[in-house]
Design an enzyme around this catalytic site. Structure first.
Site, PDB file in Angstrom:
ATOM      1  N   ASP A 103       0.816  -1.240   0.080  1.00  0.00           N
ATOM      2  CA  ASP A 103       0.108  -0.026  -0.033  1.00  0.00           C
ATOM      3  C   ASP A 103       0.730   1.258   0.123  1.00  0.00           C
ATOM      4  O   ASP A 103       0.554   2.218  -0.504  1.00  0.00           O
ATOM      5  CB  ASP A 103      -1.049   0.074   1.051  1.00  0.00           C
ATOM      6  N   GLU A 160       9.574 -10.730  -2.409  1.00  0.00           N
ATOM      7  CA  GLU A 160      10.869  -9.685  -2.687  1.00  0.00           C
ATOM      8  C   GLU A 160      11.953 -10.308  -2.733  1.00  0.00           C
ATOM      9  O   GLU A 160      12.928  -9.706  -3.374  1.00  0.00           O
ATOM     10  CB  GLU A 160      10.712  -8.777  -1.348  1.00  0.00           C
ATOM     11  N   HIS A 198       0.876   0.355  10.377  1.00  0.00           N
ATOM     12  CA  HIS A 198       1.282  -1.192  10.019  1.00  0.00           C
ATOM     13  C   HIS A 198       2.576  -1.196   9.213  1.00  0.00           C
ATOM     14  O   HIS A 198       3.167  -0.140   8.807  1.00  0.00           O
ATOM     15  CB  HIS A 198       0.323  -1.700   9.271  1.00  0.00           C
ATOM     16  N   HIS A 199       3.392  -2.214   9.342  1.00  0.00           N
ATOM     17  CA  HIS A 199       4.723  -2.281   8.812  1.00  0.00           C
ATOM     18  C   HIS A 199       6.005  -1.508   9.478  1.00  0.00           C
ATOM     19  O   HIS A 199       7.060  -1.483   8.986  1.00  0.00           O
ATOM     20  CB  HIS A 199       4.827  -1.850   7.212  1.00  0.00           C
ATOM     21  N   GLY A 244      27.045 -16.438  -2.556  1.00  0.00           N
ATOM     22  CA  GLY A 244      26.768 -17.798  -2.388  1.00  0.00           C
ATOM     23  C   GLY A 244      25.202 -18.173  -1.739  1.00  0.00           C
ATOM     24  O   GLY A 244      25.231 -19.163  -0.968  1.00  0.00           O
ATOM     25  N   ASP A 248      18.294 -29.812  -7.157  1.00  0.00           N
ATOM     26  CA  ASP A 248      17.148 -30.009  -6.588  1.00  0.00           C
ATOM     27  C   ASP A 248      17.054 -29.324  -5.198  1.00  0.00           C
ATOM     28  O   ASP A 248      15.987 -28.883  -4.894  1.00  0.00           O
ATOM     29  CB  ASP A 248      16.877 -31.508  -6.685  1.00  0.00           C
ATOM     30  N   ASN A 276      20.480 -34.697  -7.354  1.00  0.00           N
ATOM     31  CA  ASN A 276      21.181 -35.630  -6.890  1.00  0.00           C
ATOM     32  C   ASN A 276      20.864 -35.807  -5.271  1.00  0.00           C
ATOM     33  O   ASN A 276      21.421 -36.258  -4.415  1.00  0.00           O
ATOM     34  CB  ASN A 276      22.641 -35.182  -6.702  1.00  0.00           C
ATOM     35  N   GLY A 311      19.046 -34.068  -2.853  1.00  0.00           N
ATOM     36  CA  GLY A 311      19.803 -33.181  -1.543  1.00  0.00           C
ATOM     37  C   GLY A 311      20.763 -32.250  -1.552  1.00  0.00           C
ATOM     38  O   GLY A 311      21.429 -31.871  -2.880  1.00  0.00           O
ATOM     39  N   GLU A 335      27.064 -29.276   0.625  1.00  0.00           N
ATOM     40  CA  GLU A 335      27.036 -29.468   2.106  1.00  0.00           C
ATOM     41  C   GLU A 335      27.404 -30.672   2.631  1.00  0.00           C
ATOM     42  O   GLU A 335      28.341 -30.954   3.506  1.00  0.00           O
ATOM     43  CB  GLU A 335      25.646 -29.344   2.781  1.00  0.00           C
TER      44      GLU A 335
END
Length: 564
Positions: A28, A51, A114-115, A415, A446, A473, A475, A479
């Site tokens: 708004d 966003e 608000h916000h 990254g 994925d 692959n 997952g 990591e």
């Protein structure tokens, strides 16, 4: 005096510098401003899913067209975008963040709106953004608004950093001079300090003349700060061996006979590592020496003769020349170089290495990362935009040889996982504006896809036609290679990827699942598939722990560093 609303002035100025698409979400405090977009012929409002995705999209757009624009509402909207804004700031990507803020009247009355945080502080979010912006402006005086807007646009474009512009909601319809539009915003770089520039040129020419085994390394800011043409001429004139970093992929012509490959410190293939590290002179253009861009800071030059060209300074050995920018400097330097390289005898550049498994030609053999990234070269065409997600894709693409004028997008420094899911939208918009035949392709894991998948809906809404290669692959492989190969936190819920396009409303689309070498060859050699005639989802099935060789080594290095 001819006048127009301040809100329209913003978009007229943006159109003048080639911005045709605005990213963001309505709220708004910005709705009246959004109305003005539709008053400017040739401008469009992308209308993103959230966003964060919008900030990623503005980043992807900016990497193709030189600048992007994100428009959010106060508080909740702007804060949701800050991760993406920080990434653009870190990686030298020019994104202007426009925020519709509460009216000056509401602020003066200290209303509990608000916000807000409920404490009457209407400037708190502006201050947050200031930490990740080259500059900021909060318009409080309509008489100064046009000057502030022009300054923000110029700074974003020239500095290639993020800029914050806050506009109160009651200012959008205030009339300002339309005559200002007759004078374009000056987007030229400021002039270098003449005395420093002369000293730098003389020093560089002397070092080049005395070098017997020099190399050129092109990095990210050669692209970000529009020095690709100057870098190409530097290679052409000197005939020095030329390399890129991971972030510099696409910054030089990889079909050039003097191109030697990607240098990543200890992660480099042996011939590249030897050639670069034995050099007696390193000409470094636009370096961003982050950990993933340098093999965890494992650069090991045997010389101190390093000339680093940067957007706002030049460093020669340990001397820094502030106020000398690389683009105008290179333009003045290049004509003098032929006279000092007459006796240089070009040394051979490293040949392209064959990765383990890349030589397999059995059609029934399962796809592997090394095979995929090596043979992706055969599918690419001149002018393609190739977007690779943090993880296996960002490391694997270093083994792919780009055709001429290929643009690579990979967020190696910041990254943020999922970045490319939004960036592909921005790149596809930019490509459509420049050349509808230009192909845009995304390579994303994925796991990463699950963070920003909503933007596929926006792609479909605008009938954009990228290739969406999803590396399945099972997952977060990157990591798992660093820590926790079997840990539950590195696992994800499997998705039915080939149902995503129709789920988001696609009508004219293609789906493919590829698991073998023969299946990859079949689709990539298909003439219809080679044309960007429709949006395509290609699910590539890969072993869970299979990864490009460089990523395996990087995972080991990162684990060691994190343990210290």
């Amino acid at each position: 005096m001819n006048t127009l609303p301040l809100g329209r002035y913003v978009f007229e100025r943006l159109k003048q510098i080639g911005i045709n698409t605005i990213f963001g979400l309505p709220g708004d405090f910005n709705l009246v401003l959004l109305d003005k977009i539709y008053e400017v012929p040739g401008m469009r409002w992308a209308g993103n899913a959230n966003e964060l995705n919008a900030s990623y999209a503005a980043d992807g757009y900016a990497r193709i067209k030189g600048m992007g624009v994100l428009l959010t509402t106060f508080g909740v909207g702007e804060l949701s975008a800050l991760n993406g804004i920080a990434g653009s700031y870190a990686e030298h990507v020019g994104v202007l963040h426009i925020v519709g803020v509460p009216s000056t009247i509401s602020q003066a009355k200290n209303l509990l709106l608000h916000h807000t945080l409920g404490n009457g502080d209407f400037d708190v979010f502006h201050r947050m953004s200031a930490e990740i912006s080259e500059t900021t402006e909060m318009i409080v005086d309509p008489a100064k608004a046009c000057d502030q807007i022009d300054r923000c646009i110029r700074t974003t474009y020239i500095k290639q950093r993020t800029v914050y512009l806050g506009i109160p909601a009651n200012f959008f319809d205030i009339e300002v001079s339309a005559d200002r539009l007759n004078t374009p915003i000056d987007l030229s770089l400021p002039k270098n300090d003449p005395e420093a520039e002369i000293e730098v040129i003389e020093t560089i020419l002397s070092m080049i003349k005395n070098a017997k085994n020099p190399v050129i390394i092109s990095d990210a800011c050669a692209s970000r700060h529009d020095c690709k043409e100057e870098t190409k001429k530097l290679i052409d004139i000197t005939q020095f061996p030329a390399f890129t970093t991971p972030m510099g992929k696409g910054s030089i012509d990889e079909t050039h006979p003097r191109y030697g490959g990607v240098y990543v410190g200890t992660l480099s293939v042996p011939d590249i590592k030897k050639c670069v590290e034995s050099a007696d002179l390193v000409l470094s253009v636009g370096a961003l020496l982050s950990d993933f861009n340098t093999g965890s800071f494992s650069y090991s030059y045997h010389t101190k003769n390093i000339i680093a060209f940067h957007s706002d300074h030049i460093k020669i050995k340990n001397a820094i020349f502030f106020g000398v920018q690389m683009k105008p400097l290179l333009q003045k330097l290049l004509p003098f170089i032929p006279a000092v390289v007459q006796e240089y005898q070009p040394i051979p550049v490293p040949s392209r290495p064959i990765l383990a498994g890349a030589e397999v030609n059995d059609p029934s053999a399962a796809l592997t990362q090394n095979w995929l990234w090596t043979h992706l070269t055969d599918f690419l065409q001149e002018g393609d935009i190739v977007i690779t997600e943090t993880g296996t894709s960002a490391f694997g693409i270093n083994s792919t040889l780009f055709p001429k004028n290929t643009i690579g997008i990979s967020q190696v420094l910041w990254g943020s996982i999922g970045f490319t899911g939004g960036a592909v939208l921005g790149a596809a918009f930019a490509a459509e504006e420049l050349d509808p035949h230009q192909r845009v392709m995304l390579f994303i894991g994925d796991g990463s896809l699950q963070l920003t998948v909503q933007e596929i809906s926006t792609i479909i809404r605008w009938n954009l036609k990228p290739y969406l290669f999803v590396l399945n692959n099972n997952g977060y492989t990157i990591e798992k290679l660093i820590h926790g190969p079997t840990a539950q936190y590195n696992e994800i819920q499997p998705w039915k990827h080939l149902e995503l396009l129709p789920t988001f409303g696609a009508v004219d689309y293609e789906n493919h699942r590829v698991a073998t070498i023969g299946e990859w060859i079949a689709i990539t050699q298909d003439k219809d598939f080679q044309k960007n005639s429709k949006i395509r989802m290609i699910e590539i099935m890969l072993p869970v722990m299979d990864a490009p060789d460089a990523l395996v080594k990087q995972g080991q290095l990162t684990a060691q560093i994190n343990a210290k």
